[in-house]
Design an enzyme around this catalytic site. Structure first.
Site, PDB file in Angstrom:
ATOM      1  N   SER A 172       5.514   6.266  11.227  1.00 52.91           N
ATOM      2  CA  SER A 172       6.285   6.430   9.997  1.00 52.91           C
ATOM      3  C   SER A 172       6.761   7.874   9.832  1.00 52.91           C
ATOM      4  CB  SER A 172       5.433   5.965   8.803  1.00 52.91           C
ATOM      5  OG  SER A 172       6.202   5.880   7.639  1.00 52.91           O
ATOM      6  N   ASP A 418      10.733  -4.292   9.859  1.00 54.19           N
ATOM      7  CA  ASP A 418      10.349  -3.190   8.979  1.00 54.19           C
ATOM      8  C   ASP A 418      11.599  -2.649   8.307  1.00 54.19           C
ATOM      9  OD1 ASP A 418       9.199  -0.973   7.761  1.00 54.19           O
ATOM     10  OD2 ASP A 418       9.266   0.238   9.588  1.00 54.19           O
ATOM     11  N   HIS A 485       6.199  -2.677   9.516  1.00 56.78           N
ATOM     12  CA  HIS A 485       5.968  -1.243   9.664  1.00 56.78           C
ATOM     13  C   HIS A 485       4.678  -0.932  10.418  1.00 56.78           C
ATOM     14  CE1 HIS A 485       6.904   2.859   8.509  1.00 56.78           C
ATOM     15  NE2 HIS A 485       5.705   3.030   7.989  1.00 56.78           N
TER      16      HIS A 485
END
Length: 517
Positions: A172, A418, A485
């Site tokens: 991320s 995601d 994600h």
């Protein structure tokens, strides 16, 4: 007798060895009693006033001395890497009540040693000895903290790892942490100042590496996932056209957005285009419609993470009759993991705030005396954060240009559903990066498969090149089908297979991601 003396000596040696290892026992862990886990603090600045908490997990299936070391960071910015240990690819997950643990059979520790760092200072159990509410950080200061902590790991705390091959890995917003730290490490190695010169590569999962690409491609992703109609899409293409863009794929939608922190962009409703694209921006829309930002197709019928919940797990448990464990299963959720994603954060929050757990982890008295609670993410850090570097291209360029070893390998993987850091942005980013450095696409986009049953797991492609020093350079771009994600949580089996095959890949040779673990 001589043999009794020998036995006593052997037992004494074993006791000394065990005490020197300082393995910790996690309360509530009955599934893996022989887990080799250590924890402690690293100095994140030169004067030692900033203390970064860590977990060091030893490999299970490969001898510790032979297994590579993964140095892992979660993103946020401001989120703890312990969530990766307990919710993604660590060996243990937290049960619903927050008091016991159960085994994750797809843990990456089967194939690697893993160092989890709670970065930056102020996150989790990491703290500043001089400031009780340390929350003001930026991209550059975090890179320095991470760099100092990794040096301290190799030099002072765990010098036995100084000759290990190691990889930096992040997820991320770690798409910023990873390249920036890697650039510092490569520069230090080139000057022969870094304690471990066996830096082999970089792993980025669902990375936030270019703000413009991430934001603009989110519009494209949403448009092709039923978040607008064909007529409305045609209107968007007409009203949002930007100078020099010959196709909607190249529109700069950010011209019709606004931001206060240079990383989160909202539609600017004062413009016609802004009003049209607002429904396509998901969580960053002022009319957020409630879908799971991290996994487009995942649903939780109960939100266990609402900000005002006092103790949602306790309240839920109270409603479940004794011995009716099946009641824990979320019949309205779309996952097959007992809805773990729906309540994992709250279970972990409860577990890591237990007194016996913090005592087992050796949490500093100075941290405890501040009467704080461990949190998955430090929201004051996020709320005050202003992004400094919106594009990681310069840092990848520093890595590629200064790397002095025989080969440097990069894995960029993304879950394909995601919407926080979508796979299109990462694919476009790598394509542009490869073009800048003259890399060639040596493997065209195609499928890879999971397990001996050859179940399609996603797609991958490869770019290869070399720098002026003769170092071989490669970038593998991998998507994981059906994952959001948090790839190791959503698709644990394929994630383990992917990472293992990358770690064991040979420089200059194609990585076979389809090889079963």
């Amino acid at each position: 007798m001589w043999w009794t003396s020998l036995v006593f000596s052997v037992l004494l040696f074993d006791l000394i060895f065990i005490s020197n290892c300082d393995y910790i026992h996690l309360p509530g862990n009955s599934d893996i009693p022989d887990l080799k886990l250590q924890s402690g603090y690293l100095n994140a600045n030169e004067n030692g006033t900033q203390k970064m908490f860590y977990f060091l997990l030893e490999a299970r299936d490969i001898p510790v001395g032979e297994a590579s070391l993964i140095i892992w960071f979660n993103g946020g910015p401001g989120c703890s890497s312990l969530s990766a240990f307990f919710e993604e690819f660590g060996p243990l997950y937290v049960n619903f009540g927050g008091k016991s643990l159960f085994e994750n059979v797809h843990s990456w520790y089967h194939k690697a040693n893993i160092l989890f760092l709670e970065s930056p200072i102020g996150v989790g159990f990491s703290y500043d000895t001089e400031q009780s509410n340390f929350t003001k950080v930026n991209d550059d200061s975090i890179a320095e903290q991470n760099f100092n902590s990794v040096i301290d790991f190799f030099q002072r705390k765990h010098s036995s790892y100084v000759n290990h091959d190691f990889f930096i890995a992040a997820e991320s917003y770690g798409g910023v942490y990873g390249p920036m730290l890697s650039a510092l490490v490569v520069d230090s190695i080139s000057k022969r100042e870094f304690p471990n010169e066996n830096f082999k590569g970089l792993i980025i999962g669902n990375g936030f590496m270019n703000v413009k690409l991430s934001t603009n491609t989110m519009i494209l992703w949403s448009a092709y996932h039923d978040r607008t109609s064909p007529d409305e899409w045609d209107e968007i293409k007409e009203k949002c056209a930007t100078s020099g863009a010959h196709d909607v794929d190249y529109y700069d939608f950010m011209q019709f957005m606004k931001t206060t922190n240079k990383m989160d962009y909202l539609a600017d409703n004062s413009t016609e285009c802004g009003r049209l694209i607002e429904p396509l921006l998901g969580q960053f829309s002022e009319t957020f419609d409630g879908y799971d930002f991290f996994n487009y197709y995942h649903d939780c019928y109960t939100n266990f993470s609402i900000p005002n919940a006092t103790d949602p797990i306790k309240e839920t448990l109270a409603q479940i009759p004794r011995r009716r464990i099946s009641a824990l299963f979320n019949k309205h959720s779309t996952d097959g993991q007992a809805s773990y994603r729906c309540w994992a954060d709250d279970a972990l929050h409860k577990y890591l705030n237990l007194k016996e757990v913090q005592n087992a982890l050796g949490i500093d008295r100075a941290w405890k005396d501040r009467k704080k609670k461990w949190e998955v993410c430090n929201m004051p850090i996020y709320d005050q954060y202003v992004m400094t570097h919106q594009d990681m291209t310069p840092f990848f360029s520093k890595i590629f240009d200064k790397f002095t070893g025989p080969a440097f390998r990069v894995l960029i993987y993304s879950g394909d559903i995601d919407t926080a850091c979508n796979y299109l942005a990462d694919g476009y980013f790598v394509r542009d990066l490869a073009s800048i450095h003259g890399f060639k696409k040596t493997l065209k986009h195609g499928p890879w498969y999971h397990s001996e049953h050859k179940v399609i797991a996603g797609n991958f492609m490869r770019y290869e090149g070399a720098n002026h020093l003769g170092s071989k350079l490669s970038i593998d771009v991998v998507t994981v089908k059906g994952s959001g994600h948090f790839v190791p949580l959503d698709r644990p089996g394929p994630a383990l297979q992917m990472v293992h095959n990358f770690l064991t890949g040979k420089p200059g040779k194609m990585t076979n991601y389809t090889s079963p673990v």
